[in-house]
Design a protein around this motif. Structure first.
Motif, short mmCIF file in Angstrom:
data_model
loop_
_atom_site.label_atom_id
_atom_site.label_comp_id
_atom_site.label_asym_id
_atom_site.label_seq_id
_atom_site.Cartn_x
_atom_site.Cartn_y
_atom_site.Cartn_z
N SER A 143 50.24 -18.71 -8.93
CA SER A 143 51.70 -18.75 -9.08
C SER A 143 52.42 -17.79 -8.15
O SER A 143 53.63 -17.57 -8.29
CB SER A 143 52.07 -18.42 -10.53
N ASN A 144 51.70 -17.22 -7.19
CA ASN A 144 52.29 -16.26 -6.27
C ASN A 144 52.90 -16.99 -5.07
O ASN A 144 52.20 -17.43 -4.16
CB ASN A 144 51.23 -15.26 -5.80
N SER A 145 54.22 -17.09 -5.05
CA SER A 145 54.90 -17.85 -3.99
C SER A 145 54.80 -17.15 -2.63
O SER A 145 55.10 -17.76 -1.60
CB SER A 145 56.37 -18.07 -4.36
N ASP A 146 54.41 -15.88 -2.60
CA ASP A 146 54.25 -15.16 -1.34
C ASP A 146 52.86 -15.38 -0.73
O ASP A 146 52.60 -14.97 0.41
CB ASP A 146 54.46 -13.65 -1.56
N TRP A 147 51.97 -15.99 -1.47
CA TRP A 147 50.60 -16.23 -0.99
C TRP A 147 50.64 -17.28 0.12
O TRP A 147 51.34 -18.30 0.03
CB TRP A 147 49.74 -16.70 -2.17
N GLU A 148 49.89 -17.05 1.18
CA GLU A 148 49.95 -17.93 2.35
C GLU A 148 49.46 -19.34 2.05
O GLU A 148 49.81 -20.29 2.77
CB GLU A 148 49.13 -17.33 3.49
N GLU A 149 48.66 -19.52 1.00
CA GLU A 149 48.16 -20.84 0.65
C GLU A 149 48.93 -21.48 -0.51
O GLU A 149 48.55 -22.52 -1.02
CB GLU A 149 46.67 -20.77 0.29
N TYR A 150 50.02 -20.85 -0.91
CA TYR A 150 50.87 -21.40 -1.99
C TYR A 150 51.61 -22.63 -1.48
O TYR A 150 52.05 -22.66 -0.34
CB TYR A 150 51.87 -20.33 -2.43
N PRO A 151 51.79 -23.67 -2.26
CA PRO A 151 51.25 -23.86 -3.62
C PRO A 151 49.82 -24.40 -3.60
O PRO A 151 49.43 -25.12 -2.67
CB PRO A 151 52.21 -24.89 -4.21
N LEU A 152 49.06 -24.05 -4.62
CA LEU A 152 47.68 -24.49 -4.71
C LEU A 152 47.60 -25.77 -5.55
O LEU A 152 47.96 -25.77 -6.72
CB LEU A 152 46.83 -23.39 -5.36
N THR A 170 36.71 -14.93 -4.82
CA THR A 170 37.82 -15.48 -4.02
C THR A 170 38.33 -16.78 -4.63
O THR A 170 39.52 -16.94 -4.89
CB THR A 170 37.38 -15.72 -2.57
N LEU A 171 37.42 -17.71 -4.89
CA LEU A 171 37.82 -18.99 -5.48
C LEU A 171 38.38 -18.80 -6.89
O LEU A 171 39.33 -19.48 -7.29
CB LEU A 171 36.62 -19.95 -5.51
N SER A 172 37.78 -17.90 -7.64
CA SER A 172 38.24 -17.65 -9.01
C SER A 172 39.63 -17.02 -9.02
O SER A 172 40.50 -17.42 -9.80
CB SER A 172 37.25 -16.74 -9.74
N ASP A 173 39.83 -16.03 -8.16
CA ASP A 173 41.11 -15.34 -8.14
C ASP A 173 42.23 -16.20 -7.56
O ASP A 173 43.40 -15.95 -7.83
CB ASP A 173 40.99 -14.02 -7.36
N ASP A 174 41.87 -17.21 -6.75
CA ASP A 174 42.89 -18.16 -6.29
C ASP A 174 43.59 -18.79 -7.49
O ASP A 174 44.81 -19.01 -7.45
CB ASP A 174 42.25 -19.27 -5.44
N ILE A 175 42.82 -19.07 -8.53
CA ILE A 175 43.38 -19.68 -9.73
C ILE A 175 43.97 -18.64 -10.67
O ILE A 175 45.09 -18.76 -11.16
CB ILE A 175 42.31 -20.51 -10.47
N ALA A 176 43.20 -17.57 -10.90
CA ALA A 176 43.58 -16.60 -11.92
C ALA A 176 44.73 -15.69 -11.49
O ALA A 176 45.59 -15.33 -12.31
CB ALA A 176 42.37 -15.73 -12.29
N LEU A 177 44.79 -15.33 -10.21
CA LEU A 177 45.75 -14.33 -9.76
C LEU A 177 46.79 -14.86 -8.77
O LEU A 177 47.94 -14.43 -8.79
CB LEU A 177 45.02 -13.15 -9.13
#
Length: 217
Positions: free
Chosen positions: A190-199, A180-187
């Motif tokens: 840059s996903n603007s649709d992600w609920e936690e964007y921007p990271l 989960t933590l790894s994919d927050d960065i890797a995947l």
């Protein structure tokens, strides 16, 4: 105080061109020129900016900041051909003493699932490549530790934030990747649709700090 283990993967696949039936026996060049273009792009957008930033952080924080790299043999071959400056930069970082190189199959493949001897041979071949470039021994098959996926279906209720030991070999320590933590960065970074964007670094570290106190890794 929690320990954050940073591990980076560098691998480049080899693109083959469309090879038609009538090319058999007539054309012996099998590679797609896309190899050089795609590598040049990812080197300029990702590899070099990231490596330069890591170098700056090492200079600023010294022994308090260390990272691990896993370079596939195939990836190193592609860098030799098309982007040797990446290998030069890795050699520069290696001189700081704050960088560790990990072992993996030469092809970055899944040979361990099918043929143990092929897996062993590939790891040894990759280890020789690392030794050639960086003078570091990634060891033989007597590894002290293993980095593996903290897969939920394997862990069940357990957390990936502990140092585990292998049941078949208690001397082998297991570091588990928090997907989960790894994919927050890797995947998702840059996903603007992600609920936690921007990271940002602050809210990422806050998320880690809020994990249970006993989960230190």
């Amino acid at each position: 105080m929690k320990t954050i283990c940073l591990y980076f993967e560098i691998h480049q696949i080899v693109h083959l061109k469309r090879y038609r039936f009538f090319d058999i026996g007539a054309d012996h060049y099998y590679y797609d020129d896309e190899n050089e273009r795609s590598i040049a792009d990812i080197v300029d957008r990702s590899y070099m900016p990231a490596l330069n930033t890591i170098g700056e952080m090492i200079k600023e924080h010294g022994d308090y900041f260390k990272v691990a790299f896993s370079l596939s043999g195939v990836g190193m071959e592609q860098l030799e051909l098309h982007a040797p400056k990446v290998l030069d930069k890795l050699q520069e970082l290696n001189q700081t003493g704050c960088v560790e190189f990990l072992a993996e199959p030469y092809s970055h493949g899944l040979s361990s699932l099918k043929d143990e001897q092929v897996f062993r041979d590939e790891v040894k071949l990759q280890a020789e490549k690392i030794k050639e470039y960086f003078g570091q021994d990634v060891a033989d098959m007597g590894f002290k530790g293993l980095l593996t996926e903290g897969a939920q279906h394997v862990l069940g209720w357990k957390s990936p934030h502990y140092l585990y030991h292998c049941a078949l070999n208690p001397n082998l320590k297991l570091l588990l990747r928090d997907y989960t933590l790894s994919d927050d960065i890797a995947l998702r970074f840059s996903n603007s649709d992600w609920e936690e964007y921007p990271l940002f670094a602050d809210n990422y570290i806050d998320k880690i700090a809020k994990l249970p106190e006993e989960e230190q890794l």
